[in-house]
Design an enzyme around this catalytic site. Structure first.
Site, mmCIF file in Angstrom:
data_model
loop_
_atom_site.group_PDB
_atom_site.id
_atom_site.type_symbol
_atom_site.label_atom_id
_atom_site.label_comp_id
_atom_site.label_asym_id
_atom_site.label_seq_id
_atom_site.Cartn_x
_atom_site.Cartn_y
_atom_site.Cartn_z
ATOM 1 N N GLY A 8 0.780 -1.244 0.000
ATOM 2 C CA GLY A 8 0.000 0.000 0.000
ATOM 3 C C GLY A 8 0.799 1.274 0.000
ATOM 4 N N GLY A 9 2.114 1.201 -0.230
ATOM 5 C CA GLY A 9 2.920 2.420 -0.192
ATOM 6 C C GLY A 9 3.161 2.884 1.231
ATOM 7 C CG ASP A 49 14.326 8.946 10.221
ATOM 8 O OD1 ASP A 49 13.895 10.117 10.284
ATOM 9 O OD2 ASP A 49 14.768 8.432 9.168
ATOM 10 C CG ASN A 54 10.908 5.891 7.803
ATOM 11 O OD1 ASN A 54 11.167 5.539 6.655
ATOM 12 N ND2 ASN A 54 11.786 6.530 8.564
ATOM 13 C CG ASP A 70 14.281 3.479 7.409
ATOM 14 O OD1 ASP A 70 15.320 2.965 7.884
ATOM 15 O OD2 ASP A 70 14.305 4.448 6.641
#
Length: 255
Positions: A8-9, A49, A54, A70
Site C-alpha cells: 500500500g505504499g 526517525d 516510514n 526503517d
C-alpha cells in the site's frame, strides 16, 4: 528472516494522493502506530526517525493498516546523543548542543515528538513545503508538494530550527476548524519542548481521544514492526511472547 509484503505504499504518499484523513479513520490508525512504538520502547529501542514515509501501509486504500519500518537509526534508548533523523520530525533535544563537541544525551521521548508532528500532518491537505535537510549540521531546504508540516518561519528573519526549538505551531488553519478538541489536545501534549512534560507512549494511549466516538474494529494483526536487528534484539523479542510480534529484517545490520 521474516518479511511482510506491504503493497500500500507509505503514509506520506497516501496523504499526498488522498488528502487529510478523517478523524474516525485516524483514531484507530494512529493508535496502532502508538502501540508499535510502545512495544519498541518496552524493549529499550528508540526509532529516532519516525515520519510518514516510514509508516508503510497494508490493508486497503480506504482502510489502511500501518506498519512502522526503517529502523536504520534506531538505538538502545539509554545511549543516544547523535544528531540524526529527519529535521521536520526531529525533537528539540536532538537539535540542541554543539555537533563538534560533547552533545547532551536524550531519551525515547524523541519518538513522541515525531508522532505529534505526524498526527498534525494527518489532518491537513498537501501544499508546497520547504523541506529541510541536515547539511554540515545546519538545516537547508528544498521545495516539494507534500502534506503540511506544522512548523513555519514567521518572517524572512526567522529560521525553521528556531520554530522547532520553541514549538511554534497553531491550529488556526481552516483544516482544523472541524477537528475535535481532544485530538488537538493530544497533539499539543506530544509537541512539547520539554521532554519531561511530553507524554510517553502509555500516557498517549490513555488519552481521552482514543475513547471518543464509536468503538473501532481491531485489525486482523497488530501494527507490525519491520526492523533490522542483531541477535540481542531478536532475543529480546523472543522473551516477550505476550507482546506484539516484531518482524525481523536482517538485510541491514544497524543495531
Amino acid at each position: 528472516m521474516c518479511n511482510n509484503r506491504v503493497k500500500g505504499g507509505d503514509l506520506l504518499n497516501w496523504l499526498n494522493k488522498r488528502g487529510p484523513m478523517e478523524e474516525q479513520m485516524a483514531r484507530p490508525f494512529f493508535k496502532q502506530v502508538l502501540e508499535a512504538v510502545d512495544h519498541c520502547h518496552s524493549l529499550g529501542i528508540t526509532h529516532r526517525d519516525l515520519k510518514p514515509s516510514n509508516i508503510l501501509l497494508s490493508g486497503t486504500w480506504d482502510h489502511p493498516v500501518p506498519k512502522v519500518s526503517d529502523f536504520g537509526t534506531a538505538r538502545d534508548s539509554r545511549q543516544m546523543s547523535t544528531l540524526c533523523g529527519t529535521p521536520e520530525y526531529t525533537a528539540p533535544e536532538v537539535l540542541l548542543g554543539d555537533p563538534f563537541g560533547e552533545r547532551k544525551c536524550y531519551g525515547s521521548k524523541v519518538d513522541m515528538w515525531s508522532l505529534g508532528v505526524i498526527l498534525f500532518m494527518m489532518f491537513v491537505p498537501p501544499t508546497i513545503q520547504h523541506h529541510p535537510t541536515f547539511s554540515c549540521f545546519h538545516l537547508t531546504k528544498h521545495n516539494s508538494l507534500s502534506a503540511k508540516y506544522p512548523f513555519e518561519e514567521q518572517d524572512e528573519n526567522d529560521c525553521l530550527q528556531d520554530a522547532i526549538l520553541h514549538a511554534r505551531f497553531s491550529f488556526d488553519g481552516k483544516e482544523f476548524a472541524h477537528v475535535s478538541k481532544e485530538v488537538k489536545d493530544l497533539i499539543s501534549k506530544l509537541i512539547v519542548v520539554d521532554p519531561e512534560k511530553r507524554l510517553d507512549t502509555k500516557q498517549a494511549l490513555a488519552h481521552p481521544w482514543f475513547s471518543c466516538g464509536e468503538p473501532s474494529p481491531r485489525p486482523e494483526h497488530p501494527a507490525l514492526v519491520t526492523t533490522p536487528s542483531k541477535a540481542e534484539g531478536r532475543a529480546n523479542a523472543e522473551v516477550c511472547p505476550s507482546s506484539p510480534p516484531i518482524y525481523v529484517d536482517d538485510s541491514i545490520d544497524n543495531f
